[in-house]
Design a protein around this motif. Structure first.
Motif, PDB file in Angstrom:
ATOM      1  N   GLY A  78       0.811  -1.212   0.000  1.00 18.09           N
ATOM      2  CA  GLY A  78       0.000   0.000   0.000  1.00 18.09           C
ATOM      3  C   GLY A  78       0.843   1.260   0.000  1.00 18.09           C
ATOM      4  N   GLY A  79       1.910   1.278   0.809  1.00 14.05           N
ATOM      5  CA  GLY A  79       2.785   2.444   0.872  1.00 14.05           C
ATOM      6  C   GLY A  79       3.535   2.671  -0.424  1.00 14.05           C
ATOM      7  N   GLN A  80       4.007   1.582  -1.061  1.00 11.51           N
ATOM      8  CA  GLN A  80       4.711   1.707  -2.331  1.00 11.51           C
ATOM      9  C   GLN A  80       3.789   2.220  -3.425  1.00 11.51           C
ATOM     10  OE1 GLN A  80       6.105  -2.363  -2.488  1.00 11.51           O
ATOM     11  NE2 GLN A  80       8.199  -1.768  -1.956  1.00 11.51           N
ATOM     12  N   LYS A  81       2.558   1.737  -3.433  1.00  3.23           N
ATOM     13  CA  LYS A  81       1.582   2.229  -4.419  1.00  3.23           C
ATOM     14  C   LYS A  81       1.348   3.725  -4.237  1.00  3.23           C
ATOM     15  CE  LYS A  81      -1.027  -2.073  -5.042  1.00  3.23           C
ATOM     16  NZ  LYS A  81      -2.312  -2.760  -4.792  1.00  3.23           N
ATOM     17  N   GLN A  82       1.248   4.147  -2.988  1.00  7.11           N
ATOM     18  CA  GLN A  82       1.004   5.561  -2.710  1.00  7.11           C
ATOM     19  C   GLN A  82       2.140   6.426  -3.259  1.00  7.11           C
ATOM     20  OE1 GLN A  82      -1.690   6.812  -1.838  1.00  7.11           O
ATOM     21  NE2 GLN A  82      -1.534   8.505  -0.397  1.00  7.11           N
ATOM     22  N   LEU A  83       3.376   5.984  -3.075  1.00  7.77           N
ATOM     23  CA  LEU A  83       4.517   6.737  -3.583  1.00  7.77           C
ATOM     24  C   LEU A  83       4.508   6.784  -5.108  1.00  7.77           C
ATOM     25  CD1 LEU A  83       7.329   5.507  -1.174  1.00  7.77           C
ATOM     26  CD2 LEU A  83       6.287   7.774  -1.228  1.00  7.77           C
ATOM     27  N   ALA A  84       4.084   5.681  -5.746  1.00  3.67           N
ATOM     28  CA  ALA A  84       4.002   5.654  -7.205  1.00  3.67           C
ATOM     29  C   ALA A  84       2.966   6.655  -7.706  1.00  3.67           C
ATOM     30  CB  ALA A  84       3.670   4.246  -7.686  1.00  3.67           C
ATOM     31  N   TRP A  85       1.807   6.719  -7.040  1.00  5.34           N
ATOM     32  CA  TRP A  85       0.776   7.688  -7.429  1.00  5.34           C
ATOM     33  C   TRP A  85       1.258   9.117  -7.209  1.00  5.34           C
ATOM     34  CZ3 TRP A  85      -3.233   6.809 -10.382  1.00  5.34           C
ATOM     35  CH2 TRP A  85      -3.750   5.509 -10.461  1.00  5.34           C
ATOM     36  N   ILE A  86       2.011   9.331  -6.150  1.00  8.99           N
ATOM     37  CA  ILE A  86       2.581  10.662  -5.905  1.00  8.99           C
ATOM     38  C   ILE A  86       3.530  11.036  -7.039  1.00  8.99           C
ATOM     39  CG2 ILE A  86       4.180  11.943  -4.408  1.00  8.99           C
ATOM     40  CD1 ILE A  86       2.822  10.460  -2.034  1.00  8.99           C
ATOM     41  N   ALA A  87       4.358  10.078  -7.483  1.00  8.83           N
ATOM     42  CA  ALA A  87       5.258  10.334  -8.607  1.00  8.83           C
ATOM     43  C   ALA A  87       4.467  10.704  -9.857  1.00  8.83           C
ATOM     44  CB  ALA A  87       6.130   9.114  -8.869  1.00  8.83           C
ATOM     45  N   MET A  88       3.327  10.031 -10.097  1.00  8.37           N
ATOM     46  CA  MET A  88       2.523  10.332 -11.270  1.00  8.37           C
ATOM     47  C   MET A  88       2.021  11.770 -11.261  1.00  8.37           C
ATOM     48  SD  MET A  88      -1.134   8.965 -12.663  1.00  8.37           S
ATOM     49  CE  MET A  88      -1.860  10.379 -11.825  1.00  8.37           C
ATOM     50  N   VAL A  89       1.507  12.220 -10.116  1.00  6.18           N
ATOM     51  CA  VAL A  89       0.969  13.578 -10.065  1.00  6.18           C
ATOM     52  C   VAL A  89       2.091  14.603 -10.117  1.00  6.18           C
ATOM     53  CG1 VAL A  89       0.857  13.916  -7.541  1.00  6.18           C
ATOM     54  CG2 VAL A  89      -0.872  14.962  -9.000  1.00  6.18           C
ATOM     55  N   LEU A  90       3.291  14.250  -9.636  1.00  8.70           N
ATOM     56  CA  LEU A  90       4.437  15.154  -9.755  1.00  8.70           C
ATOM     57  C   LEU A  90       4.845  15.306 -11.223  1.00  8.70           C
ATOM     58  CD1 LEU A  90       6.715  14.077  -6.752  1.00  8.70           C
ATOM     59  CD2 LEU A  90       5.116  15.987  -6.875  1.00  8.70           C
ATOM     60  N   ALA A  91       4.756  14.204 -11.990  1.00  6.00           N
ATOM     61  CA  ALA A  91       5.111  14.254 -13.409  1.00  6.00           C
ATOM     62  C   ALA A  91       4.169  15.152 -14.201  1.00  6.00           C
ATOM     63  CB  ALA A  91       5.104  12.845 -14.003  1.00  6.00           C
ATOM     64  N   GLN A  92       2.991  15.398 -13.663  1.00  7.08           N
ATOM     65  CA  GLN A  92       2.027  16.273 -14.336  1.00  7.08           C
ATOM     66  C   GLN A  92       2.549  17.702 -14.412  1.00  7.08           C
ATOM     67  OE1 GLN A  92      -1.913  15.385 -12.934  1.00  7.08           O
ATOM     68  NE2 GLN A  92      -2.796  17.245 -13.828  1.00  7.08           N
ATOM     69  N   ASP A  93       3.434  18.051 -13.464  1.00  4.77           N
ATOM     70  CA  ASP A  93       4.176  19.319 -13.508  1.00  4.77           C
ATOM     71  C   ASP A  93       3.239  20.520 -13.593  1.00  4.77           C
ATOM     72  OD1 ASP A  93       6.410  20.940 -13.504  1.00  4.77           O
ATOM     73  OD2 ASP A  93       6.743  20.784 -15.669  1.00  4.77           O
ATOM     74  N   THR A  94       2.411  20.685 -12.559  1.00  7.34           N
ATOM     75  CA  THR A  94       1.402  21.740 -12.553  1.00  7.34           C
ATOM     76  C   THR A  94       1.792  22.892 -11.631  1.00  7.34           C
ATOM     77  OG1 THR A  94       0.229  20.536 -10.813  1.00  7.34           O
ATOM     78  CG2 THR A  94      -0.476  20.160 -13.087  1.00  7.34           C
ATOM     79  N   ASP A  95       1.081  24.022 -11.784  1.00  8.41           N
ATOM     80  CA  ASP A  95       1.310  25.192 -10.928  1.00  8.41           C
ATOM     81  C   ASP A  95       0.681  25.009  -9.556  1.00  8.41           C
ATOM     82  OD1 ASP A  95       2.547  26.519 -13.081  1.00  8.41           O
ATOM     83  OD2 ASP A  95       0.603  27.194 -13.835  1.00  8.41           O
ATOM     84  N   ILE A  96      -0.399  24.213  -9.495  1.00  4.67           N
ATOM     85  CA  ILE A  96      -1.100  23.952  -8.238  1.00  4.67           C
ATOM     86  C   ILE A  96      -1.172  22.450  -8.036  1.00  4.67           C
ATOM     87  CG2 ILE A  96      -3.301  24.131  -7.007  1.00  4.67           C
ATOM     88  CD1 ILE A  96      -3.818  26.751  -8.397  1.00  4.67           C
ATOM     89  N   LEU A  97      -0.886  22.019  -6.819  1.00  5.76           N
ATOM     90  CA  LEU A  97      -0.905  20.593  -6.489  1.00  5.76           C
ATOM     91  C   LEU A  97      -1.827  20.393  -5.296  1.00  5.76           C
ATOM     92  CD1 LEU A  97       0.393  17.857  -7.180  1.00  5.76           C
ATOM     93  CD2 LEU A  97       2.217  18.405  -5.562  1.00  5.76           C
TER      94      LEU A  97
END
Length: 286
Positions: free
Chosen positions: A167-186
């Motif tokens: 569960g923790g590893q999946k959470q970090l992977a999802w965090i990486a995905m949203v970071l790759a989106q490279d947005t002004d607001i997170l």
């Protein structure tokens, strides 16, 4: 309640990187009433809530106080029954979904990925707002993915299938995905769920790095008010679907708030160098 003050600062931060708050984006909710199809009355009501440009704002409160509901609405995932959400003065409901996804990223509590998808595959999905339907992956896409994987600390998992992760590893992977989106607001809804203390702190440090080095505006739902007080510039404390208080942690985190909102008897040391330090004693009877 006074609105949090946003102070533009062009000087370098502690790491020597320039502060980019002048170019940051602001998210504002006005005259909001937010509910669900199954609810007869609004779950959240507030006159005004602000995620100030270039700052980290944590939404805190007990279970059922409306934190996640408010965040979903500010991410255009849940249309308000009344009121509007403004991104740099533009109403988000009128923005095209791809345009909004280029400016605003959301990590929700519930995420599911198709079987067989690797961590790297998932992180590349974060680049979809920046590509046309038939466009190949560009060098800038690859750079953004590598940076996100490094920031989230999942390089050793890049070839692992999501279905094989904890569960923790999946959470970090999802965090990486949203970071790759490279947005002004997170916007992050309880991103430290399932994580041990080491990885909780890593996630919060990543949030702070993005904020300080790149001026990303962050809205984050956290259960741990002590952690919120340490890492956030502003707190929005919620109780029963309404804003109880908001402002800098040193002003918001008080013994009165802990008793009235969290039903906890505690001492607060406001002189701590890492933000208000909370020493809980007992749960207050309902």
């Amino acid at each position: 309640m006074a609105e949090p003050q946003t102070i533009a600062d062009d000087s370098a931060d502690e790491s020597g990187h320039p502060n980019k708050v002048d170019a940051a984006s602001e998210l504002v909710g006005e005259d909001l009433a937010i509910g669900y199809p199954t609810s007869t009355d609004p779950v959240v009501e507030c006159e005004r809530v602000v995620l100030p440009a270039g700052e980290v704002t944590a939404l805190v409160g007990p279970n059922g106080s409306g934190k996640s509901t408010l965040l979903k609405s500010m991410a255009n995932q849940l249309a308000p029954e009344r009121g509007r959400i403004l991104l740099d003065g533009n109403q988000i409901q009128s923005m095209e979904s791809k345009q909004l996804a280029q400016q605003l990223g959301l990590l929700s509590q519930e995420n599911s990925s198709p079987g067989g998808l690797t961590v790297e595959d998932l992180v590349f999905h974060g680049r979809y707002p920046h590509r046309g339907f038939f466009e190949a992956v560009s060098e800038s896409d690859r750079e953004a993915v590598e940076r996100a994987i490094a920031l989230a600390g999942v390089g050793h998992l890049r070839d692992e299938e999501m279905s094989n992760l904890s569960g923790g590893q999946k959470q970090l992977a999802w965090i990486a995905m949203v970071l790759a989106q490279d947005t002004d607001i997170l916007l992050l809804d309880e991103p430290t769920t399932y994580l041990d203390l080491h990885h909780q702190l890593r996630v919060m440090e990543v949030v702070r790095t993005l904020n300080r080095e790149e001026g990303v505006t962050v809205g984050i739902v956290l259960h741990d008010i002590g952690q919120a007080a340490r890492f956030a510039d502003n707190l929005v404390a919620m109780k029963e679907g309404e804003l109880y208080d908001w402002g800098p942690p040193i002003d918001v985190v008080t013994e009165g708030l802990l008793a009235d909102v969290f039903r906890v008897d505690a001492d607060v040391d406001s002189r701590s160098s890492t933000g208000p330090h909370i020493a809980p004693h007992r749960a207050i009877e309902e």
